[in-house]
Enzyme design. Structure first.
Site, PDB file in Angstrom:
ATOM      1  N   ASP A 204      38.623 -20.729  18.707  1.00 30.47           N
ATOM      2  CA  ASP A 204      38.590 -20.325  17.293  1.00 30.47           C
ATOM      3  C   ASP A 204      38.634 -18.809  17.137  1.00 30.47           C
ATOM      4  O   ASP A 204      38.807 -18.299  16.038  1.00 30.47           O
ATOM      5  CB  ASP A 204      37.386 -20.924  16.550  1.00 30.47           C
TER       6      ASP A 204
ATOM      7  N   ASP B  16      38.833 -17.736  23.003  1.00 29.59           N
ATOM      8  CA  ASP B  16      37.523 -18.076  23.557  1.00 29.59           C
ATOM      9  C   ASP B  16      37.469 -19.560  23.901  1.00 29.59           C
ATOM     10  O   ASP B  16      38.429 -20.293  23.650  1.00 29.59           O
ATOM     11  CB  ASP B  16      36.417 -17.643  22.588  1.00 29.59           C
TER      12      ASP B  16
ATOM     13  N   ASP C  69      36.291 -22.378  22.749  1.00 33.48           N
ATOM     14  CA  ASP C  69      36.631 -23.434  21.780  1.00 33.48           C
ATOM     15  C   ASP C  69      37.810 -23.053  20.905  1.00 33.48           C
ATOM     16  O   ASP C  69      38.125 -23.739  19.934  1.00 33.48           O
ATOM     17  CB  ASP C  69      35.423 -23.817  20.930  1.00 33.48           C
TER      18      ASP C  69
ATOM     19  N   SER D 197      30.800 -21.755  21.727  1.00 27.68           N
ATOM     20  CA  SER D 197      31.775 -20.739  21.369  1.00 27.68           C
ATOM     21  C   SER D 197      31.963 -19.739  22.502  1.00 27.68           C
ATOM     22  O   SER D 197      32.360 -20.092  23.600  1.00 27.68           O
ATOM     23  CB  SER D 197      31.357 -20.058  20.062  1.00 27.68           C
TER      24      SER D 197
END
Length: 574
Positions: free
Chosen positions: A307, A303, A305, A144
């Protein structure tokens, strides 16, 4: 075996590749580093793995990934889910493609079908793929928004959400049973393909996912009207958001989208930033410079990834760019959806908003304004995803929007995790709506404060790494439980919720009732004057987190109250 014996085994056993053995032998003499790498097995929590990349049992590497995957495979076999299979995605971090393939081949060796994306994809697209392909499970290789030295491994179940009870604990038990690498299976990719176990996916899922994103738009006609005038700056922060975000904005008709060139391409070394987190002000240097050059209305960052979404918007009075918290951007989208669906008659029956317990209390005021049920859940978007599943099973409510304070939200039910791609799309639509009415997003935010109250929230974290860190964090939580404060920041403590004990203690009536939520190591203090604070250990990092919320008579008043509360809470914890 003690950590030294395990270290020696990794240095000499031919099971480990030559590069791994060489990396470890080079550590000889650095006893502290050796101990840190081998004093424990990298913890598989209720969401999966997260740790520093490197050789050792307490690190992210192909061996610890295989070991965790074997435990997951054992659980899937016990659930007779081999034919349903597992979807796998990964982000731009170092070793992500390698970890994803190792996970796939371990599952294949256990007779489980896998569907591996051909290249990096956003985490929410994996959530969508699990449900579309009717898989029993999903895996995302990502850390993340963590620093560059980290990577991670998140597990999803067949509803498309990250694993929740009972699957989380059951999988954890299966992973814990895999104590030796001799228990771990793997196979060659060529053999897995021949046996019909290893499948590659890509464009077909992208196209379906994109259609679901665009379906969340309420006023596409407003976008078309404002498309030529509204200017958007976007940075994917070297992550997975670049292609899907640009595609959805283009297909909706936005014409002036400027991407930060230096941060456009995926790069797990994150060369332009030390910390790829849109919550970190330092990550915005290049984006804000481009925004000023282009005179942008809105500045966005996702960010690695994709999400989480960070936002800056122009203050029409000063011409400067104002930073929005996840609460603020979430509130703008929430009210826009509720207001416009009410106006257009497209609000579903029995609508519900879902938020976590540490999200802004402004949600309560908005839900009340539009007669929408508000459901509160524990911290973690997986609990919001779980509510969507429960709504569908019971028919009690229909999900409209979900949000958490940590820069994550979801419009629609196509996925069961927070999605920065849909958040970008919705916020750009809100900005277009504001533009058509002669306002900026900051103007709209100030109007919401005037209407609902000056709610402000904050977060403080204390990082405690290493062997002693976890013990110190637990000692701090124990101290808070044993000696609950009566006053914080000059505000009376009205009630204490202990989610580990499932109790809510009313400090005035001296009554104890249940919280009604699952067991979790979280303490929450209800304070007078519409204030609150919460403390909990992070589930993915060696940190303890302190959340605060207040309601002021003005922004200045709210900020002053927030500072007092933050200082009082952190002093109390220490």
């Amino acid at each position: 075996m003690d950590y030294r014996e395990v270290y020696e085994k990794w240095c000499t056993d031919s099971y480990f590749d030559e590069a791994t053995r060489a990396e470890l032998k080079a550590l000889e003499g650095n006893e502290k580093e050796i101990e840190d790498r081998f004093y424990r097995q990298l913890a598989f929590g209720t969401g999966g793995l997260r740790g520093v990349i490197g050789a050792g049992t307490n690190r992210m590497n192909i061996y610890t990934v295989r070991q965790a995957t074997q435990g997951l495979a054992n659980y899937i076999v016990a659930q007779q889910g081999q034919e349903k299979g597992v979807a796998i995605a990964y982000d731009s971090r170092r070793m992500s493609p390698e970890f994803a393939k190792e996970a796939a081949l371990c599952l294949n060796a256990n007779g489980i079908r896998t569907y591996l994306f051909e290249s990096l994809r956003p985490t929410p697209e994996l959530s969508f793929a699990v449900r579309h392909l009717k898989c029993i499970s999903g895996i995302v290789i990502t850390a993340s928004h963590n620093p560059r030295e980290y990577n991670g491994y998140k597990v999803y179940w067949e509803d498309g959400a990250q694993i929740t009870p009972p699957h989380d604990k059951n999988i954890l038990e299966k992973v814990a049973e895999v104590t030796e690498f001799s228990q771990v299976r793997t196979m060659r990719e060529e053999d897995a393909v021949k046996q019909g176990l290893f499948h590659t996916i890509g464009k077909e899922i992208d196209d379906l996912y994109m259609e679901q994103l665009k379906a969340q738009s309420i006023h596409p006609e407003i976008i078309k009207e404002a498309a030529k005038n509204i200017r958007i700056v976007y940075t994917p922060l070297h992550g997975t958001g670049n292609l899907p975000v640009r595609r959805v904005l283009k297909e909706l008709g936005f014409e002036q989208v400027y991407v930060v060139k230096e941060q456009e391409l995926p790069d797990g070394n994150f060369p332009t930033i030390a910390y790829p987190n849109p919550e970190d002000a330092k990550a915005w240097t290049l984006a804000l410079a481009l925004a000023k050059e282009k005179d942008a209305d809105i500045v966005l960052a996702t960010d690695p990834d994709a999400d989480r979404l960070g936002v800056y918007a122009k203050d029409s009075t000063t011409g400067e760019y104002v930073s929005f918290t996840g609460n603020m951007s979430g509130m703008l989208i929430a009210e826009y959806i509720l207001r416009e669906r009410t106006k257009t008659g497209t609000m579903p029956e029995n609508p519900a908003l879902v938020e976590t317990i540490v999200t802004t209390d402004m949600v309560k005021a908005i839900a009340e304004e539009y007669s929408v049920t508000l459901v509160e859940v524990l911290t973690g978007f997986k609990y919001i995803g779980e509510q969507i599943k429960l709504f569908e099973q019971t028919g009690k409510h229909q999900f409209v929007f979900g949000l958490e304070e940590s820069y994550g939200c979801l419009a629609g039910t196509y996925a069961r995790d927070k999605d920065a791609c849909v958040a970008v799309m919705m916020l750009c639509e809100v900005a277009a709506y504001c533009k058509m009415h002669g306002k900026t997003l900051w103007d709209a935010m100030k109007e919401m404060y005037g209407k609902y109250g000056y709610y402000r929230e904050g977060l403080a974290t204390l990082t405690l790494k290493g062997i002693d860190g976890a013990e110190k964090i637990q000692a701090m939580m124990n101290s808070q439980r044993e000696n609950p404060p009566e006053v914080l920041g000059g505000l009376q403590v009205l009630a204490v919720r202990d989610y580990l004990a499932d109790t809510r203690r009313d400090m005035r009536a001296r009554e104890v009732t249940a919280t009604g939520l699952p067991s979790s190591n979280v303490l929450y203090y209800e304070l007078e004057d519409h204030a609150w604070c919460c403390v909990r250990p992070s589930g993915t990092e060696p940190k303890i987190k302190f959340y605060f919320g207040v309601k002021g008579n003005s922004l200045e008043d709210a900020e002053e109250k927030l500072k007092k509360l933050e200082q009082a809470m952190t002093e109390q914890a220490s």
